[in-house]
Design a protein around this motif. Structure first.
Motif, mmCIF file in Angstrom:
data_model
loop_
_atom_site.group_PDB
_atom_site.id
_atom_site.type_symbol
_atom_site.label_atom_id
_atom_site.label_comp_id
_atom_site.label_asym_id
_atom_site.label_seq_id
_atom_site.Cartn_x
_atom_site.Cartn_y
_atom_site.Cartn_z
ATOM 1 N N ALA A 88 72.314 -23.238 -24.586
ATOM 2 C CA ALA A 88 71.519 -24.044 -23.659
ATOM 3 C C ALA A 88 70.067 -23.573 -23.628
ATOM 4 N N GLY A 89 69.161 -24.524 -23.794
ATOM 5 C CA GLY A 89 67.735 -24.233 -23.804
ATOM 6 C C GLY A 89 67.161 -24.023 -25.181
ATOM 7 N N ASP A 90 68.012 -23.819 -26.181
ATOM 8 C CA ASP A 90 67.520 -23.620 -27.550
ATOM 9 C C ASP A 90 67.117 -24.961 -28.161
ATOM 10 N N CYS A 91 66.063 -24.911 -28.959
ATOM 11 C CA CYS A 91 65.486 -26.112 -29.563
ATOM 12 C C CYS A 91 65.381 -25.941 -31.074
ATOM 13 N N ALA A 92 65.429 -27.070 -31.780
ATOM 14 C CA ALA A 92 65.219 -27.055 -33.231
ATOM 15 C C ALA A 92 64.479 -28.320 -33.614
ATOM 16 N N ALA A 93 63.682 -28.212 -34.667
ATOM 17 C CA ALA A 93 62.882 -29.349 -35.127
ATOM 18 C C ALA A 93 63.076 -29.535 -36.624
ATOM 19 N N PHE A 94 63.050 -30.796 -37.041
ATOM 20 C CA PHE A 94 63.304 -31.164 -38.428
ATOM 21 C C PHE A 94 62.255 -32.180 -38.848
ATOM 22 N N ARG A 95 61.446 -31.816 -39.810
ATOM 23 C CA ARG A 95 60.349 -32.689 -40.211
ATOM 24 C C ARG A 95 60.827 -33.850 -41.075
ATOM 25 N N PHE B 21 41.220 -29.613 -8.563
ATOM 26 C CA PHE B 21 42.543 -30.174 -8.888
ATOM 27 C C PHE B 21 43.369 -29.292 -9.809
ATOM 28 N N GLU B 22 42.748 -28.230 -10.306
ATOM 29 C CA GLU B 22 43.494 -27.333 -11.195
ATOM 30 C C GLU B 22 44.461 -26.430 -10.442
ATOM 31 N N VAL B 23 44.271 -26.328 -9.126
ATOM 32 C CA VAL B 23 45.034 -25.331 -8.362
ATOM 33 C C VAL B 23 46.539 -25.554 -8.467
ATOM 34 N N ALA B 24 46.949 -26.815 -8.365
ATOM 35 C CA ALA B 24 48.387 -27.097 -8.318
ATOM 36 C C ALA B 24 49.091 -26.768 -9.622
ATOM 37 N N ALA B 25 48.340 -26.777 -10.735
ATOM 38 C CA ALA B 25 48.955 -26.480 -12.029
ATOM 39 C C ALA B 25 48.688 -25.042 -12.466
ATOM 40 N N ARG B 26 48.100 -24.246 -11.583
ATOM 41 C CA ARG B 26 47.851 -22.843 -11.889
ATOM 42 C C ARG B 26 49.190 -22.135 -12.090
ATOM 43 N N GLY B 27 49.248 -21.319 -13.110
ATOM 44 C CA GLY B 27 50.480 -20.581 -13.385
ATOM 45 C C GLY B 27 51.457 -21.324 -14.278
ATOM 46 N N ARG B 28 51.200 -22.604 -14.464
ATOM 47 C CA ARG B 28 52.029 -23.383 -15.388
ATOM 48 C C ARG B 28 51.782 -22.893 -16.820
ATOM 49 N N VAL B 29 52.854 -22.693 -17.565
ATOM 50 C CA VAL B 29 52.716 -22.281 -18.968
ATOM 51 C C VAL B 29 53.316 -23.365 -19.842
ATOM 52 N N VAL B 30 52.495 -23.897 -20.751
ATOM 53 C CA VAL B 30 52.934 -24.994 -21.606
ATOM 54 C C VAL B 30 52.876 -24.568 -23.066
ATOM 55 N N ARG B 31 53.953 -24.861 -23.763
ATOM 56 C CA ARG B 31 54.018 -24.597 -25.204
ATOM 57 C C ARG B 31 54.246 -25.924 -25.931
ATOM 58 N N ALA B 32 53.381 -26.222 -26.865
ATOM 59 C CA ALA B 32 53.482 -27.473 -27.636
ATOM 60 C C ALA B 32 54.448 -27.248 -28.793
ATOM 61 N N LEU B 33 55.741 -27.437 -28.516
ATOM 62 C CA LEU B 33 56.769 -27.081 -29.510
ATOM 63 C C LEU B 33 56.756 -27.998 -30.720
ATOM 64 N N GLY B 34 56.435 -29.280 -30.509
ATOM 65 C CA GLY B 34 56.394 -30.186 -31.654
ATOM 66 C C GLY B 34 55.352 -29.741 -32.657
ATOM 67 N N ALA B 35 54.154 -29.482 -32.175
ATOM 68 C CA ALA B 35 53.074 -29.020 -33.061
ATOM 69 C C ALA B 35 53.441 -27.685 -33.691
ATOM 70 N N ALA B 36 54.030 -26.782 -32.890
ATOM 71 C CA ALA B 36 54.389 -25.461 -33.419
ATOM 72 C C ALA B 36 55.383 -25.576 -34.565
ATOM 73 N N ALA B 37 56.216 -26.617 -34.515
ATOM 74 C CA ALA B 37 57.233 -26.805 -35.551
ATOM 75 C C ALA B 37 56.748 -27.723 -36.671
ATOM 76 N N GLY B 38 55.502 -28.165 -36.595
ATOM 77 C CA GLY B 38 54.953 -28.989 -37.662
ATOM 78 C C GLY B 38 55.280 -30.462 -37.565
ATOM 79 N N LEU B 39 55.741 -30.915 -36.388
ATOM 80 C CA LEU B 39 56.033 -32.344 -36.226
ATOM 81 C C LEU B 39 54.741 -33.123 -35.980
ATOM 82 N N ASN B 40 54.648 -34.296 -36.584
ATOM 83 C CA ASN B 40 53.471 -35.154 -36.408
ATOM 84 C C ASN B 40 53.748 -36.370 -35.538
ATOM 85 N N GLN B 41 55.022 -36.707 -35.360
ATOM 86 C CA GLN B 41 55.375 -37.963 -34.692
ATOM 87 C C GLN B 41 55.748 -37.781 -33.224
ATOM 88 N N LEU B 42 56.104 -36.556 -32.840
ATOM 89 C CA LEU B 42 56.566 -36.300 -31.475
ATOM 90 C C LEU B 42 55.718 -35.204 -30.837
#
Lengths: 150, 150
Positions: A88-95, B21-42
């Protein structure tokens, strides 16, 4: 109400694989949550895979990126490079166009629940282990050897 | 290896909202997993939202469907119709152009973890509570009253 009532979404059990290849996906329950929620840009499949079952035959898409996240249970991601545990929580991507076919298998004793995302399928899907391809335009399977290879 | 090492993916903390307006999202951590995995469509955003934090300012997208799934913790989906509890495994969908803005807030005492999916953003995003819009072409915010309404 944007929250989706998953159990109320239309479901399909099993698969359309021709015999004998349907056996591995028997008992799989898939709900097309994107369509159920009226989305046109994202295909979202909510799949519940029983113990001993597979998410799909091992496959790769010519033209669609795919992203999978495990929601519950434990599975094993199988591709041409080996086996990788997924929980649960693990992700995978397929180009798109990556010919390293993949699927998830449930070797555990409880259901595996996952979500799979892509843009709507418009290109062939290839199944290297069983010599078949699926054609999006006709929603049908054909023997890989009777069609042009790319 | 298709499985994604989430903790190793590039992360961004906080938001680009202009003060205050940035206060409410302070501390939020976002990771762009699609880009990290090389996806172009998602576009796939993995967000960890601390207690008291918000996923985003309440918003809606002109041209992109959005799909959210909670992976861990508990949140509250807030939109123009009210508040809806969301916990691990719960999903919500937001159609492109639906002006019923939404966000998730974390009123609990532990982190809320979610994934948000769309096609890559190419159209304006509107923030009705704070009178701003975000323009994808310039990656910048502007006052809603200074721009054409559609």
């Amino acid at each position: 109400m944007p929250k989706i009532d998953i159990t109320a979404a239309p479901s399909a059990e099993g698969s359309d694989y021709p015999p004998p290849f349907e056996v591995a996906a028997r008992g799989r329950v898939v709900r097309a949550l994107g369509a159920a929620a009226g989305l046109n840009q994202l295909a979202v499949s909510h799949a519940t895979i029983p113990p001993g079952g597979w998410s799909a035959q091992r496959h790769w898409h010519e033209g669609e990126d795919e992203f999978v996240v495990v929601l519950d249970g434990e599975g094993v991601l199988v591709d041409g490079d080996g086996r990788t545990a997924m929980r649960a929580g693990d992700c995978a991507a397929f180009r798109a166009g990556d010919r390293n076919g993949h699927h998830l298998v449930n070797d555990s004793d409880r259901p595996l629940v996952l979500l799979a995302f892509s843009i709507p399928e418009a290109t062939p899907c290839h199944y290297p282990d069983i010599g078949l391809r699926w054609d999006a335009a006709t929603d049908s399977f054909a023997d890989e050897q009777f069609t042009d290879q790319r």
